[in-house]
Design a protein around this motif. Structure first.
Motif, PDB file in Angstrom:
ATOM      1  N   GLU A 119       0.822  -1.215   0.000  1.00 23.54           N
ATOM      2  CA  GLU A 119       0.000   0.000   0.000  1.00 23.54           C
ATOM      3  C   GLU A 119       0.853   1.261   0.000  1.00 23.54           C
ATOM      4  OE1 GLU A 119      -2.443  -0.563   3.386  1.00 23.54           O
ATOM      5  OE2 GLU A 119      -3.717  -2.080   2.424  1.00 23.54           O
ATOM      6  N   LEU A 120       1.915   1.296   0.805  1.00 24.37           N
ATOM      7  CA  LEU A 120       2.795   2.475   0.824  1.00 24.37           C
ATOM      8  C   LEU A 120       3.517   2.643  -0.506  1.00 24.37           C
ATOM      9  CD1 LEU A 120       4.353   2.242   4.413  1.00 24.37           C
ATOM     10  CD2 LEU A 120       2.820   4.029   3.553  1.00 24.37           C
ATOM     11  N   THR A 121       3.967   1.528  -1.076  1.00 21.12           N
ATOM     12  CA  THR A 121       4.654   1.604  -2.377  1.00 21.12           C
ATOM     13  C   THR A 121       3.717   2.123  -3.457  1.00 21.12           C
ATOM     14  OG1 THR A 121       6.060  -0.261  -1.735  1.00 21.12           O
ATOM     15  CG2 THR A 121       5.970   0.289  -4.069  1.00 21.12           C
ATOM     16  N   ALA A 150       4.699   9.336   2.910  1.00 20.23           N
ATOM     17  CA  ALA A 150       4.636   7.925   2.523  1.00 20.23           C
ATOM     18  C   ALA A 150       6.037   7.355   2.328  1.00 20.23           C
ATOM     19  CB  ALA A 150       3.814   7.757   1.248  1.00 20.23           C
ATOM     20  N   ILE A 151       6.939   8.150   1.711  1.00 18.30           N
ATOM     21  CA  ILE A 151       8.322   7.699   1.524  1.00 18.30           C
ATOM     22  C   ILE A 151       8.994   7.470   2.871  1.00 18.30           C
ATOM     23  CG2 ILE A 151      10.610   8.355   0.683  1.00 18.30           C
ATOM     24  CD1 ILE A 151       9.248   9.806  -1.627  1.00 18.30           C
ATOM     25  N   SER A 179      11.244   3.880   6.755  1.00 13.12           N
ATOM     26  CA  SER A 179      11.397   3.587   8.181  1.00 13.12           C
ATOM     27  C   SER A 179      11.203   2.107   8.492  1.00 13.12           C
ATOM     28  CB  SER A 179      10.393   4.414   9.002  1.00 13.12           C
ATOM     29  OG  SER A 179       9.065   3.928   8.832  1.00 13.12           O
ATOM     30  N   LEU A 180      10.634   1.356   7.550  1.00 16.50           N
ATOM     31  CA  LEU A 180      10.432  -0.077   7.761  1.00 16.50           C
ATOM     32  C   LEU A 180      11.731  -0.869   7.642  1.00 16.50           C
ATOM     33  CD1 LEU A 180       7.102  -0.573   5.747  1.00 16.50           C
ATOM     34  CD2 LEU A 180       7.385  -0.297   8.221  1.00 16.50           C
ATOM     35  N   THR A 240      15.273   4.587  -5.737  1.00 17.01           N
ATOM     36  CA  THR A 240      14.662   5.744  -6.404  1.00 17.01           C
ATOM     37  C   THR A 240      13.983   6.660  -5.397  1.00 17.01           C
ATOM     38  OG1 THR A 240      14.313   4.453  -8.427  1.00 17.01           O
ATOM     39  CG2 THR A 240      12.955   6.432  -8.129  1.00 17.01           C
ATOM     40  N   LEU A 241      13.261   6.065  -4.437  1.00 22.32           N
ATOM     41  CA  LEU A 241      12.555   6.870  -3.441  1.00 22.32           C
ATOM     42  C   LEU A 241      13.530   7.593  -2.509  1.00 22.32           C
ATOM     43  CD1 LEU A 241       9.587   4.500  -2.516  1.00 22.32           C
ATOM     44  CD2 LEU A 241       9.546   6.512  -4.005  1.00 22.32           C
TER      45      LEU A 241
END
Length: 372
Positions: free
Chosen positions: A316-318, A338-339, A344-345, A361-362
């Motif tokens: 979902e975050l991606t 969101a990034i 942070s995961l 990339t993010l």
């Protein structure tokens, strides 16, 4: 008759004889209802006169199987039905129950015909146990005096060298009459004995499956196996059906297998020409399997309609990040929130994983507010 019952009846009537028929689907999609309907329908047909199957064998990887009451009640009385589940009465289960059925079959008068040395050796190898086993009994009420003369509370024998004798038949009869009950089994590994309670639930489940195939299956059996994946390591999920079928083959047993599973490893473990699938709730007919040799991710997508095995939070975050990027909205604070959450995961994808490049990339976007 409801549309679902009509579909169930059609699927049972069109089952692929001699093959592995695999039912998949979400929880509540009807897999357990199909098994209940199919076994009830088989029970309603006089065996073997009107059925293409001469024997029904029911196994379950779960204590809460949906086999109808008639199966586990009649299994001990009807030689055409064998129940290797855990139910013993309404709302009562027993981990020793399937082993009691197997031991009665092992000791009974028809055991010798089914004891192919090659099949026994194969099972012992796969279960990683020696041929020597111990059976531990308990005498029935007021039966000790009459039974202790010919059977002690513990007997030991080699299943490779086992031959049916008057004594083994008498023990089987006493078990059938409930004058004697099996308390546990001890299996030997190297020089140590382990009771069933010493083994993991996965080890016991694998043992029930292979010993059930060895001693309880008969020619022209229809074998139901409900959720065999429960308690099994992924490697065992991948091998249990293959080992089960190999045991039948080495024992010269022709059987038809119907499996209900949530496991892509089980669904893809049988060669395509030997397996047929039907995905509930919308599947209307059996399809020749194309899952053998596919990756787990491909099987999840093609058979289970699950398009990623990643955590839903990561997915979902991606997707949220990529949607902002696709729209070119590099200035949105929500994009960078969101990034930050995704980074942070502390994900650690392998270099060949597309997620590895996405995170790089993010990270660049987070630092430079532009794509690399």
């Amino acid at each position: 008759m409801s549309a679902e019952l009509t579909r169930f009846s059609h699927l049972l009537d069109s089952i692929n004889v001699g093959k592995v028929n695999i039912i998949t689907g979400n929880n509540g999609a009807g897999k357990s209802r199909f098994i209940a309907t199919a076994t009830t329908k088989i029970l309603g047909e006089p065996l073997p006169s009107k059925s293409k199957f001469r024997h029904v064998l029911c196994l379950s990887g779960t204590h809460n199987d949906k086999f109808p009451r008639e199966i586990w009640q009649l299994g001990s009385e009807n030689p055409e039905i064998c129940y290797l589940g855990y139910k013993v009465a309404n709302n009562m289960i027993s981990d020793i129950a399937p082993f009691r059925v197997i031991v009665k079959a092992l000791l009974g008068k028809n055991a010798t015909r089914r004891c192919s040395p090659e099949a026994i050796n194969f099972c012992l190898q796969k279960l990683n146990i020696d041929a020597e086993i111990k059976l531990h009994f308990r005498y029935g009420k007021n039966r000790k005096d009459s039974l202790s003369e010919f059977v002690s509370k513990e007997i030991q024998f080699d299943i490779q060298a086992f031959q049916s004798t008057d004594k083994s038949l008498a023990i089987a009869s006493a078990l059938e009459e409930k004058d004697l009950s099996l308390q546990t089994i001890s299996v030997k590994r190297e020089s140590n004995y382990y009771t069933l309670s010493d083994l993991s639930s996965g080890e016991r489940a694998y043992m029930v499956a292979l010993l059930g195939a060895l001693y309880c299956a008969q020619d022209n059996s229809l074998i139901f196996f409900d959720e065999p994946e429960n308690s099994l390591h992924p490697a065992w999920q991948r091998s249990i059906l293959k080992d089960f079928r190999k045991t039948l083959e080495l024992n010269n047993i022709d059987a038809t297998i119907l499996v209900a599973t949530h496991s892509p490893l089980i669904a893809g473990s049988i060669s395509n020409h030997d397996a047929f699938t039907c995905n509930f709730p919308n599947g209307q007919k059996w399809q020749e399997s194309d899952l053998y040799g596919k990756t787990t991710d491909n099987t999840l997508k093609n058979q289970f309609n699950l398009y990623s095995s990643r955590s839903t939070t990561v997915v979902e975050l991606t997707q949220k990040c990529l949607s902002y990027i696709t729209e070119g909205d590099f200035g949105s604070p929500r994009l960078y929130e969101a990034i930050d959450l995704l980074l942070s995961l502390d994900l650690k994808p392998e270099p060949g994983d597309p997620m590895h490049e996405i995170l790089q990339t993010l990270e660049h976007l987070r630092e430079h507010h532009e794509l690399p």
